[in-house]
Motif scaffolding. Structure first.
Motif, PDB file in Angstrom:
ATOM      1  N   HIS A 199      35.189  51.796  41.206  1.00  9.00           N
ATOM      2  CA  HIS A 199      34.450  50.628  41.073  1.00  9.00           C
ATOM      3  C   HIS A 199      33.063  50.297  41.445  1.00  9.00           C
ATOM      4  O   HIS A 199      32.442  48.935  41.824  1.00  9.00           O
ATOM      5  CB  HIS A 199      35.683  49.743  42.188  1.00  9.00           C
ATOM      6  CG  HIS A 199      36.990  49.787  42.330  1.00  9.00           C
ATOM      7  ND1 HIS A 199      37.689  48.875  42.793  1.00  9.00           N
ATOM      8  CD2 HIS A 199      37.289  50.307  41.673  1.00  9.00           C
ATOM      9  CE1 HIS A 199      38.844  48.436  42.320  1.00  9.00           C
ATOM     10  NE2 HIS A 199      39.022  49.983  41.334  1.00  9.00           N
ATOM     11  N   PRO A 249      31.157  40.413  31.305  1.00 10.00           N
ATOM     12  CA  PRO A 249      29.818  39.600  32.133  1.00 10.00           C
ATOM     13  C   PRO A 249      29.115  38.565  31.014  1.00 10.00           C
ATOM     14  O   PRO A 249      28.961  39.055  29.621  1.00 10.00           O
ATOM     15  CB  PRO A 249      29.243  40.442  32.811  1.00 10.00           C
ATOM     16  CG  PRO A 249      30.279  41.752  32.712  1.00 10.00           C
ATOM     17  CD  PRO A 249      31.177  41.375  31.991  1.00 10.00           C
ATOM     18  N   LYS A 275      31.405  47.175  36.638  1.00  7.23           N
ATOM     19  CA  LYS A 275      32.217  45.883  37.188  1.00  7.23           C
ATOM     20  C   LYS A 275      32.002  46.160  34.952  1.00  7.23           C
ATOM     21  O   LYS A 275      30.835  45.302  34.412  1.00  7.23           O
ATOM     22  CB  LYS A 275      31.352  44.814  37.425  1.00  7.23           C
ATOM     23  CG  LYS A 275      32.500  43.688  37.046  1.00  7.23           C
ATOM     24  CD  LYS A 275      31.637  42.032  37.891  1.00  7.23           C
ATOM     25  CE  LYS A 275      32.962  40.969  37.721  1.00  7.23           C
ATOM     26  NZ  LYS A 275      31.720  39.806  38.284  1.00  7.23           N
ATOM     27  N   GLY A 304      41.483  47.774  38.566  1.00  7.08           N
ATOM     28  CA  GLY A 304      41.729  46.399  39.242  1.00  7.08           C
ATOM     29  C   GLY A 304      42.533  46.707  40.338  1.00  7.08           C
ATOM     30  O   GLY A 304      43.403  47.737  40.746  1.00  7.08           O
ATOM     31  N   THR A 364      35.478  40.057  34.258  1.00  3.81           N
ATOM     32  CA  THR A 364      36.553  39.060  35.351  1.00  3.81           C
ATOM     33  C   THR A 364      37.491  38.002  35.242  1.00  3.81           C
ATOM     34  O   THR A 364      37.364  37.834  34.123  1.00  3.81           O
ATOM     35  CB  THR A 364      35.699  37.692  36.149  1.00  3.81           C
ATOM     36  OG1 THR A 364      34.698  39.185  37.045  1.00  3.81           O
ATOM     37  CG2 THR A 364      36.143  36.746  37.465  1.00  3.81           C
ATOM     38  N   THR A 390      39.082  41.873  39.666  1.00  6.21           N
ATOM     39  CA  THR A 390      38.044  42.018  38.899  1.00  6.21           C
ATOM     40  C   THR A 390      38.157  43.615  38.026  1.00  6.21           C
ATOM     41  O   THR A 390      39.268  44.465  38.983  1.00  6.21           O
ATOM     42  CB  THR A 390      36.493  42.431  40.369  1.00  6.21           C
ATOM     43  OG1 THR A 390      36.480  40.914  40.476  1.00  6.21           O
ATOM     44  CG2 THR A 390      35.533  43.013  39.672  1.00  6.21           C
ATOM     45  N   TRP A 391      37.702  43.772  37.691  1.00  8.01           N
ATOM     46  CA  TRP A 391      38.324  45.148  36.418  1.00  8.01           C
ATOM     47  C   TRP A 391      36.686  46.170  36.645  1.00  8.01           C
ATOM     48  O   TRP A 391      35.441  45.214  36.395  1.00  8.01           O
ATOM     49  CB  TRP A 391      39.452  45.045  35.241  1.00  8.01           C
ATOM     50  CG  TRP A 391      40.359  44.106  35.924  1.00  8.01           C
ATOM     51  CD1 TRP A 391      40.339  42.526  35.661  1.00  8.01           C
ATOM     52  CD2 TRP A 391      41.594  45.039  35.942  1.00  8.01           C
ATOM     53  NE1 TRP A 391      41.908  43.140  36.327  1.00  8.01           N
ATOM     54  CE2 TRP A 391      42.333  44.202  36.320  1.00  8.01           C
ATOM     55  CE3 TRP A 391      41.788  46.213  36.046  1.00  8.01           C
ATOM     56  CZ2 TRP A 391      43.847  44.689  36.455  1.00  8.01           C
ATOM     57  CZ3 TRP A 391      42.790  46.661  35.722  1.00  8.01           C
ATOM     58  CH2 TRP A 391      44.111  45.871  36.573  1.00  8.01           C
ATOM     59  N   TYR A 392      37.020  47.493  36.212  1.00  8.98           N
ATOM     60  CA  TYR A 392      35.803  48.341  36.538  1.00  8.98           C
ATOM     61  C   TYR A 392      36.129  48.774  35.595  1.00  8.98           C
ATOM     62  O   TYR A 392      37.070  49.186  34.867  1.00  8.98           O
ATOM     63  CB  TYR A 392      35.356  48.564  37.734  1.00  8.98           C
ATOM     64  CG  TYR A 392      35.410  47.835  38.414  1.00  8.98           C
ATOM     65  CD1 TYR A 392      34.323  47.725  39.042  1.00  8.98           C
ATOM     66  CD2 TYR A 392      36.009  47.040  39.601  1.00  8.98           C
ATOM     67  CE1 TYR A 392      33.543  46.476  40.235  1.00  8.98           C
ATOM     68  CE2 TYR A 392      35.945  46.444  40.296  1.00  8.98           C
ATOM     69  CZ  TYR A 392      35.035  46.076  41.275  1.00  8.98           C
ATOM     70  OH  TYR A 392      34.424  44.877  42.382  1.00  8.98           O
TER      71      TYR A 392
END
Length: 293
Positions: A150, A173, A153, A112, A156, A143-145
Motif C-alpha cells: 500500500h 489521481p 496509490k 484494497g 480512489t 483507496t486502491w494501490y
C-alpha cells in the motif's frame, strides 16, 4: 303370438341391453399443463430461491438451467429440487464442480484493504480517467494501490454497485497522464480495446487476471443470476473460461471488444477447470457515463 316367439323377443331385448351396458364409459384423457415460459420460471426462482451456491439462466432452447454447487446438499438440495419440480419440465438441474464464490483474495494485483483484485478496463468520462473493476472489490475499500505494501496509490473509489450488479468505478489521481487503454495478456504483449458490446452465445472469449493470467473459453449463457451468499447478482454472462481468487474485476474480451468484468464462479485453472460469471461491461459504462478507450 306364440309364447316361444315372445320369449325369444324378450331374450333379444335383454341381450341388447346387456351389450349396451357392457360398453365402458369414455374416460377423460389426462391433460398436460402447458410449460411455463422462461420469464415466468425466472421470476419464480428470483423470489423463491436464495440459497447460496445456486445460479440460473435461460438456455437457447427456452429451458431454464438451474445450477448448484458442492455446498448445496441435504435439506438444501431437497428444497431446491422440490421447488424446481413444481416449475415443470422447463427447468433443468445441473451440479457445478466445486464451490461458487467471488474471486477476490489477499495477495498481488490492485490492492484494497486486505484483498487483491484485478483491473478491468480503463475508461474516460466527465473530464477524468478511471478504471472499472468488480463491485464486490469496490465495496472492500475506498483507496486502491498497485502494490501489496500500500505504498503506491492507484486510485480512489467513486462508486460501487454490489449485489444486484457487480461493477465499480475507481478514479485515477487528478492530473495523471492518460493511462494505457490496453489489456495486458500476461505473455509480454497487450491488446488494444476500442469498443464495448455484449457477446453472443457461443462466442470465443479471453479473460485476463493477476492470479491465473490469460485463459480462454466460450460464452455458455447470458442474463444469468448467481447467489454467492450475500445477495443475488443478475444479468451475468456465463462462460467456460476458468478463473481463480484474485482474478475478480479482470477483463473479459475478444479482439478489440470489451465484454465483461470477472465476478466469480467455481473451479480453478488447473485440473477442474470450471464455470465463471462476468458482469457485462456495457451496463457499467452506461451507469457511470464513461467509455472504454
Amino acid at each position: 303370438m306364440r309364447s316361444s316367439t315372445i320369449r325369444r323377443s324378450v331374450a333379444a331385448l335383454v341381450a341388447a341391453a346387456l351389450a349396451v351396458t357392457a360398453v365402458p364409459a369414455a374416460q377423460a384423457e389426462p391433460v398436460k399443463p402447458p410449460r411455463l415460459s422462461a420469464a415466468a420460471i425466472t421470476s419464480a426462482l428470483m423470489s423463491q430461491v436464495t440459497t447460496p451456491g445456486t445460479a440460473w439462466q435461460t438456455q437457447p432452447d427456452g429451458t431454464v438451467l438451474v445450477s448448484y454447487d458442492s455446498t448445496v446438499t441435504g435439506s438444501k438440495l431437497t428444497d431446491l429440487t422440490a421447488k424446481t419440480r413444481r416449475l415443470g419440465d422447463g427447468v433443468v438441474l445441473e451440479k457445478l464442480p466445486g464451490k461458487l464464490q467471488k474471486y477476490s483474495t489477499g495477495g498481488e494485483g490492485i490492492y484494497g484493504g486486505e484483498y487483491r483484485c484485478s483491473l478491468g478496463f480503463n475508461v474516460y468520462g466527465k473530464g477524468r480517467y478511471s478504471f472499472l473493476t468488480a463491485g464486490h472489490c469496490g465495496n472492500i475499500a475506498s483507496t486502491w494501490y498497485s502494490d501489496a505494501g500500500h505504498q503506491v496509490k492507484i486510485g480512489t473509489r467513486q462508486s460501487s454497485s454490489y449485489p444486484g450488479n457487480d461493477f465499480a468505478l475507481i478514479n485515477y489521481p487528478v492530473g495523471i497522464k492518460k493511462p494505457g487503454g490496453s489489456v495486458y495478456l500476461y505473455n509480454g504483449k497487450s491488446q488494444d480495446i476500442t469498443r464495448a458490446t455484449t457477446p453472443a452465445f457461443g462466442t470465443y472469449v479471453y479473460r485476463a487476471g493477476v492470479t491465473s493470467g490469460l485463459h480462454s473459453g466460450t460464452v455458455r449463457g447470458l442474463n444469468a443470476t448467481v447467489n454467492y451468499g450475500d445477495g443475488q447478482i443478475t444479468g451475468l454472462i456465463r462462460t467456460s473460461v476458468c478463473a481463480e481468487p484474485g482474478d475478480s474485476g479482470g477483463p473479459l474480451f475478444s479482439g478489440r471488444s470489451a465484454y465483461g468484468l470477472t465476478s466469480g464462479g467455481t473451479g480453478d485453472c488447473k485440473t477442474p477447470g470450471g464455470v465463471t460469471y462476468f458482469q457485462p461491461v456495457t451496463e457499467a459504462l452506461a451507469a457511470y457515463g464513461v467509455v472504454v478507450y
